[in-house]
Design a protein around this motif. Structure first.
Motif, PDB file in Angstrom:
ATOM      1  N   PHE A   1      -2.630   0.213   6.574  1.00  0.00           N
ATOM      2  CA  PHE A   1      -2.919   1.490   7.241  1.00  0.00           C
ATOM      3  C   PHE A   1      -1.614   2.218   7.570  1.00  0.00           C
ATOM      4  O   PHE A   1      -1.444   3.403   7.281  1.00  0.00           O
ATOM      5  N   ALA A   2      -0.691   1.479   8.185  1.00  0.00           N
ATOM      6  CA  ALA A   2       0.586   2.079   8.584  1.00  0.00           C
ATOM      7  C   ALA A   2       1.378   2.553   7.371  1.00  0.00           C
ATOM      8  O   ALA A   2       1.957   3.648   7.373  1.00  0.00           O
ATOM      9  N   GLY A   3       1.401   1.748   6.311  1.00  0.00           N
ATOM     10  CA  GLY A   3       2.175   2.104   5.126  1.00  0.00           C
ATOM     11  C   GLY A   3       1.634   3.336   4.415  1.00  0.00           C
ATOM     12  O   GLY A   3       2.391   4.222   4.011  1.00  0.00           O
ATOM     13  N   ALA A   4       0.301   3.408   4.266  1.00  0.00           N
ATOM     14  CA  ALA A   4      -0.292   4.542   3.558  1.00  0.00           C
ATOM     15  C   ALA A   4      -0.131   5.833   4.352  1.00  0.00           C
ATOM     16  O   ALA A   4       0.279   6.871   3.815  1.00  0.00           O
ATOM     17  N   TRP A   5      -0.439   5.780   5.652  1.00  0.00           N
ATOM     18  CA  TRP A   5      -0.398   6.990   6.471  1.00  0.00           C
ATOM     19  C   TRP A   5       1.044   7.405   6.769  1.00  0.00           C
ATOM     20  O   TRP A   5       1.406   8.580   6.684  1.00  0.00           O
ATOM     21  N   MET A   6       1.876   6.424   7.098  1.00  0.00           N
ATOM     22  CA  MET A   6       3.274   6.721   7.402  1.00  0.00           C
ATOM     23  C   MET A   6       3.957   7.409   6.225  1.00  0.00           C
ATOM     24  O   MET A   6       4.725   8.362   6.396  1.00  0.00           O
TER      25      MET A   6
ATOM     26  N   PHE B   1      12.531   9.117   1.837  1.00  0.00           N
ATOM     27  CA  PHE B   1      13.679   8.265   2.187  1.00  0.00           C
ATOM     28  C   PHE B   1      13.347   7.321   3.332  1.00  0.00           C
ATOM     29  O   PHE B   1      13.584   6.110   3.253  1.00  0.00           O
ATOM     30  N   TRP B   2      12.820   7.877   4.448  1.00  0.00           N
ATOM     31  CA  TRP B   2      12.581   7.032   5.618  1.00  0.00           C
ATOM     32  C   TRP B   2      11.408   6.084   5.399  1.00  0.00           C
ATOM     33  O   TRP B   2      11.336   5.026   6.019  1.00  0.00           O
ATOM     34  N   GLY B   3      10.514   6.455   4.507  1.00  0.00           N
ATOM     35  CA  GLY B   3       9.440   5.527   4.161  1.00  0.00           C
ATOM     36  C   GLY B   3       9.977   4.286   3.472  1.00  0.00           C
ATOM     37  O   GLY B   3       9.637   3.150   3.828  1.00  0.00           O
TER      38      GLY B   3
ATOM     39  N   ILE C   1       0.821  -1.204   0.000  1.00  0.00           N
ATOM     40  CA  ILE C   1       0.000   0.000   0.000  1.00  0.00           C
ATOM     41  C   ILE C   1       0.861   1.263   0.000  1.00  0.00           C
ATOM     42  O   ILE C   1       0.479   2.287  -0.568  1.00  0.00           O
ATOM     43  N   PHE C   2       2.025   1.208   0.621  1.00  0.00           N
ATOM     44  CA  PHE C   2       2.944   2.342   0.502  1.00  0.00           C
ATOM     45  C   PHE C   2       3.247   2.595  -0.970  1.00  0.00           C
ATOM     46  O   PHE C   2       3.212   3.738  -1.444  1.00  0.00           O
ATOM     47  N   ILE C   3       3.547   1.542  -1.713  1.00  0.00           N
ATOM     48  CA  ILE C   3       3.899   1.687  -3.122  1.00  0.00           C
ATOM     49  C   ILE C   3       2.699   2.177  -3.934  1.00  0.00           C
ATOM     50  O   ILE C   3       2.807   3.111  -4.742  1.00  0.00           O
ATOM     51  N   LEU C   4       1.517   1.555  -3.737  1.00  0.00           N
ATOM     52  CA  LEU C   4       0.343   1.953  -4.498  1.00  0.00           C
ATOM     53  C   LEU C   4      -0.030   3.414  -4.245  1.00  0.00           C
ATOM     54  O   LEU C   4      -0.423   4.138  -5.163  1.00  0.00           O
ATOM     55  N   THR C   5       0.065   3.836  -2.989  1.00  0.00           N
ATOM     56  CA  THR C   5      -0.384   5.173  -2.617  1.00  0.00           C
ATOM     57  C   THR C   5       0.636   6.248  -2.975  1.00  0.00           C
ATOM     58  O   THR C   5       0.275   7.337  -3.451  1.00  0.00           O
ATOM     59  N   HIS C   6       1.917   5.959  -2.784  1.00  0.00           N
ATOM     60  CA  HIS C   6       2.924   7.018  -2.856  1.00  0.00           C
ATOM     61  C   HIS C   6       3.861   6.924  -4.061  1.00  0.00           C
ATOM     62  O   HIS C   6       4.592   7.885  -4.322  1.00  0.00           O
TER      63      HIS C   6
END
Length: 410
Positions: free
Chosen positions: A355-360, A372-374, A233-238
């Protein structure tokens, strides 16, 4: 199986695959809307990311409940009610004027995905398929389900560029309505799946939950599943915004998401076949390890159209290969009498990670002006997931003798 039963079975598998395809295609294309929405209505990346994060946490929290309802009453009423929620959520998102609208939309879309996505549909497929063909069949249906992103991401980008992001979301709502109507065709037809563990049909909800909580391997797999949601989700969102910051043309973001869907189709089917022959827990561990290695390589190389296409293709191959493997492990350990509930519990961890990946990701960008930190978080958590999954105890729970206490898992 008679010719009529076979036709009905193939129709059921096709409908399940199409519904998963549309559901996942809609969900995985929402990252395209971050930049136009943040620029148009003035919300921050963190606020948009929270809306996506809320969507995922609601999906995860409601998945066990929706799954238990489908176990008891059948999938069709679940598909209709949650499909309507999905449609409504996309309409609300298309009319949003600020963070509140995005959050309401996230809640409704999350509920919609819980009923129309993998949790319930894969349960239908699992129950209808004999154990010896389960991994391959789940892999094939999930592979068909991966085509939605390949189709819907480019369509969404064209609608955004040609009209507006609001019109694009209304178009997505029309697709969700069609998906909901398909739910009327789903009629669960168990063949011999529950006969693999008939004792599971006689367990109370409390017994099922205690059994799951005491199985160390199930707990390890569930914890590792957190990393899966966190990374994807981090990848999809950001990823679209990250590529824009790196100077990559906007159209390439939609291409990247489409490639994830295309190669996901191949990878999911391949891992379904491999799961029928090799250790499912080790295959899962390798997926987590390879994803992490690909992320490292992507960040070390200069960001360009070529490296983005390679990254999206490689990640796509590993994207939903977890689906047939987790499905196989859950049904192998516990049987399928309470599959939707148990899969939902494990999937809740996945959605907490989502949840954590998208919001973080949004928070990191707002505070530091960089991702970077993501990305560093994705690498660390992927390594931990590999370790947990590789060492998982995947031995089945012993059937409970009549009148005896349930034994603890080995």
């Amino acid at each position: 199986m008679s010719a009529t039963d076979r036709r009905n079975y193939l129709l059921l598998m096709t409908v399940c695959g199409v519904m998963i395809s549309l559901c996942m295609g809609l969900r995985q294309s929402l990252g395209l809307f971050m930049r136009p929405i943040t620029l148009d209505i003035g919300v921050s990346a963190a606020m948009f990311g929270f809306g996506i994060a809320l969507q995922n946490i609601v999906w995860g929290l409601t998945q066990p409940i929706v799954g238990a309802f489908a176990d008891k009453h059948g999938p069709r009423p679940v598909l209709i009610v949650t499909g309507i929620a999905f449609v409504t959520g996309l309409i609300v998102m298309g009319q949003a004027q600020g963070g509140l609208g995005l959050n309401i939309a996230g809640f409704l879309i999350g509920l919609g995905i819980a009923g129309t996505g993998f949790g319930v549909m894969i349960g239908v497929v699992t129950r209808a398929t004999p154990p010896e063909k389960r991994s391959q069949t789940v892999g094939a249906v999930a592979a068909l389900g991966s085509l939605g992103t390949l189709l819907l991401a480019p369509i969404g980008q064209v609608l955004i560029d040609s009209f507006s992001w609001r019109i694009a979301l209304f178009g997505f709502a029309a697709v969700a309505l069609f998906m909901t109507l398909l739910g009327l065709m789903v009629r669960e037809q168990p063949i011999a799946a529950t006969q693999a563990n008939p004792a599971s049909e006689r367990k109370s909800l409390g017994e099922v939950l205690r059994e799951a909580a005491s199985h160390r391997g199930f707990i390890a797999m569930t914890l590792a599943y957190f990393a899966c949601g966190f990374q994807l989700i981090f990848i999809l969102t950001h990823l679209p915004q990250y590529l824009a910051l790196c100077g990559v043309p906007p159209g390439l973001s939609a291409t990247a998401l489409g490639l994830i869907g295309l190669f996901n189709t191949i990878g999911t089917y391949v891992f379904g076949l491999l799961g029928a022959r090799y250790s499912q827990k080790h295959l899962l561990a390798l997926i987590y390890l390879l994803r992490t290695a690909i992320i490292v390589a992507f960040l070390l190389l200069p960001i360009s159209a070529t490296t983005t296409i390679i990254f999206a293709s490689a990640m796509g191959f590993l994207w939903l290969g977890v689906a047939p493997l987790v499905t196989g492990l859950v049904s192998r350990i516990f049987g399928v009498g309470n599959f939707n509930l148990l899969f939902g519990i494990s999937f809740l961890s996945h959605q907490l990670g989502s949840f954590a990946g998208a919001w973080m990701g949004g928070l990191v960008f707002d505070f530091t002006g960089s991702y970077f930190w993501g990305w560093a978080g994705l690498i660390a958590i992927g390594t931990l997931a590999f370790t947990l999954q590789w060492t998982m105890d995947d031995r089945p729970v012993a059937p409970k003798p009549e009148g005896a206490a349930a034994p603890a898992p080995a």
